[in-house]
Design a protein around this motif. Sequence first.
Motif, mmCIF file in Angstrom:
data_model
loop_
_atom_site.group_PDB
_atom_site.id
_atom_site.type_symbol
_atom_site.label_atom_id
_atom_site.label_comp_id
_atom_site.label_asym_id
_atom_site.label_seq_id
_atom_site.Cartn_x
_atom_site.Cartn_y
_atom_site.Cartn_z
ATOM 1 N N SER A 88 -2.894 -3.251 -0.962
ATOM 2 C CA SER A 88 -1.810 -3.443 0.000
ATOM 3 C C SER A 88 -1.874 -4.841 0.625
ATOM 4 O O SER A 88 -2.845 -5.589 0.460
ATOM 5 C CB SER A 88 -1.889 -2.376 1.093
ATOM 6 O OG SER A 88 -2.996 -2.629 1.945
ATOM 7 N N SER A 106 -4.539 1.312 3.307
ATOM 8 C CA SER A 106 -4.419 2.362 2.299
ATOM 9 C C SER A 106 -5.733 2.473 1.550
ATOM 10 O O SER A 106 -6.039 1.653 0.676
ATOM 11 C CB SER A 106 -3.269 2.040 1.322
ATOM 12 O OG SER A 106 -3.170 3.027 0.321
ATOM 13 N N HIS A 107 -6.519 3.491 1.905
ATOM 14 C CA HIS A 107 -7.790 3.716 1.238
ATOM 15 C C HIS A 107 -8.048 5.212 1.143
ATOM 16 O O HIS A 107 -7.385 6.025 1.783
ATOM 17 C CB HIS A 107 -8.944 3.010 1.957
ATOM 18 C CG HIS A 107 -9.008 3.301 3.421
ATOM 19 N ND1 HIS A 107 -8.421 2.489 4.364
ATOM 20 C CD2 HIS A 107 -9.568 4.316 4.111
ATOM 21 C CE1 HIS A 107 -8.625 2.984 5.569
ATOM 22 N NE2 HIS A 107 -9.325 4.101 5.443
ATOM 23 N N ARG A 139 -4.296 6.788 5.691
ATOM 24 C CA ARG A 139 -3.038 6.858 6.438
ATOM 25 C C ARG A 139 -2.527 8.292 6.522
ATOM 26 O O ARG A 139 -2.051 8.738 7.569
ATOM 27 C CB ARG A 139 -2.003 5.955 5.764
ATOM 28 C CG ARG A 139 -0.667 5.930 6.473
ATOM 29 C CD ARG A 139 0.271 4.956 5.779
ATOM 30 N NE ARG A 139 -0.260 3.589 5.803
ATOM 31 C CZ ARG A 139 0.316 2.561 5.173
ATOM 32 N NH1 ARG A 139 1.424 2.767 4.482
ATOM 33 N NH2 ARG A 139 -0.217 1.353 5.244
ATOM 34 N N GLN A 140 -2.633 9.039 5.429
ATOM 35 C CA GLN A 140 -2.201 10.435 5.451
ATOM 36 C C GLN A 140 -3.088 11.278 6.357
ATOM 37 O O GLN A 140 -2.612 12.189 7.040
ATOM 38 C CB GLN A 140 -2.208 10.992 4.033
ATOM 39 C CG GLN A 140 -1.154 10.368 3.128
ATOM 40 C CD GLN A 140 -1.351 10.745 1.679
ATOM 41 O OE1 GLN A 140 -2.452 11.070 1.241
ATOM 42 N NE2 GLN A 140 -0.270 10.711 0.917
ATOM 43 N N THR A 181 -5.153 9.941 1.555
ATOM 44 C CA THR A 181 -5.537 8.587 1.920
ATOM 45 C C THR A 181 -5.805 8.541 3.421
ATOM 46 O O THR A 181 -5.513 9.492 4.158
ATOM 47 C CB THR A 181 -4.424 7.600 1.556
ATOM 48 O OG1 THR A 181 -3.265 7.900 2.341
ATOM 49 C CG2 THR A 181 -4.062 7.704 0.078
ATOM 50 N N ASP A 205 -9.475 -2.518 2.187
ATOM 51 C CA ASP A 205 -8.080 -2.178 2.478
ATOM 52 C C ASP A 205 -8.048 -1.207 3.652
ATOM 53 O O ASP A 205 -8.305 -0.013 3.498
ATOM 54 C CB ASP A 205 -7.410 -1.552 1.255
ATOM 55 C CG ASP A 205 -5.887 -1.548 1.378
ATOM 56 O OD1 ASP A 205 -5.397 -1.565 2.516
ATOM 57 O OD2 ASP A 205 -5.213 -1.539 0.331
#
Length: 486
Positions: A359, A306-307, A457-458, A455, A303
């Motif tokens: 996702s 989102s990982h 993305r964050q 994550t 993914d």
Amino acid sequence: MAPRPCEWPGALLTAVGAVRLRGELGALVRRRRGEIALYTAGVIGVLIALAYLSVRYQLRFDLTTTGRYSLSPPTVTMLERLDRPVHIVFFHDPMMRETVELYALIAAQTRRVTVEFYDPMINPARARMLGVNFAGTAVMESEGRTLRVNGGSETDIANGILRVSQGATQLVCFLDGHGEPDPFSLESHDHLEGAPGHSHGLGARYVLHERHGMAKARHALETVNYKVEKVLLLQRDNRLAGCAVLVVAGPKVALLPVEVAAVKEYLARGGKAFFMLDPFVRTGLEPVLREYGVVVDDDIVIDEASHFWADVSAPAVSDYNRHQVTRDLPLTFFPGARSLSPTPQRVPGTSVVPLINSSKNSWGQVHQDRVGFVKGRDAPGPNTLMVVALRRPEGGEDGRSRIAVVGDSDFATNSFFHIMGNGTLFLNTVNYLAAQENLIGIQPRTADLPRINLTNRQMKGTFFLAVILIPAVLAMVGTAVWWKQH
């Protein structure tokens, strides 16, 4: 040093002013003596009223970041769901003020819990009647059942209330003998970004003498009134007969045919099981799961959207399908997970509910050599990571069984159990399988150090905001100011 002649008039005027001010204040007090007395009495009355209200209606403000001096949300949830009265007699000494306040907080939370406080030195007869010899002992009673609790922590007290109110203790059996994580082992690892030599995703190596433990999961189960045992299925006797839930946590080698037959027989009698099966491991349980309409795919979920941290093979999930298990569940992640699929044809008498999906930008990768989606070979996302399945027998309701299947076992090991919602997911699943829905959402308070887990993305968003956007804005503002001044 003698005062200069110019200072004498000022000193004289100051003295005269002080004498006149004293006279005026005295006259004012004599004229308004009654008003001052009433005002003073009013202030004293307000203070007395505030003191009485503070004793009658106590207000507590816990300013600690972790809520150390307040009941944890899981304890509050447990007390709200309590369906039987519990009476507690707590024997204490003057040094146990915090424990007394903790019992008082619990009694104030629900009317079903009542508490009496005694000092065994002042009330030795009461202590002797209940067989208490030392301060710090609590005697809990509910519908004729009695339990003694010697611990003073919130977890010990909440566990005691659960045990005495529920009466029966259910047994959770962990399958052993195939390299599974040991529920009695405290072994864990620090998984820092870039740490070499240990992985749970692509290229994972199983080092059995340093395998992860699951003692945190066992302790959490014992806290909510379960008993935990390890079972071997090679003995002739039926070792699964007394198990409320069977946990198969990441076997590294295939089960023998006699063991698979024992699991199948246990489920046929209405047993409940939680299968946590890691990718690229043939366990021999695949035909058993197919009877419930579940296929464990021979792949690993990648993914990129989102990982967890920088590991694309550790999908992170925060949006779940609606179910009791996923109710109010925080973010969870799975370090190296396989995907699950339905059988080509629906199995009669079964009901399968997907709970957790990756996702849309994920895929199930078949090969372990390198990360990359190959059309026609890999399964595009979203990929199912966890399901629950129910099987009803054809002849009636007797023998109905529940199972839960997730494509990863590492999420519940000591290294990851306490992070985000991983521990809550494990406990919710066991409670659902054991038909203890009133315990779903309850998790014991842990004392782990505070830590921020992001994550991928964050992490990228934080990096862009802190390293690029804010410095760029400041540079533009500074350039504009400089240009305007010149």
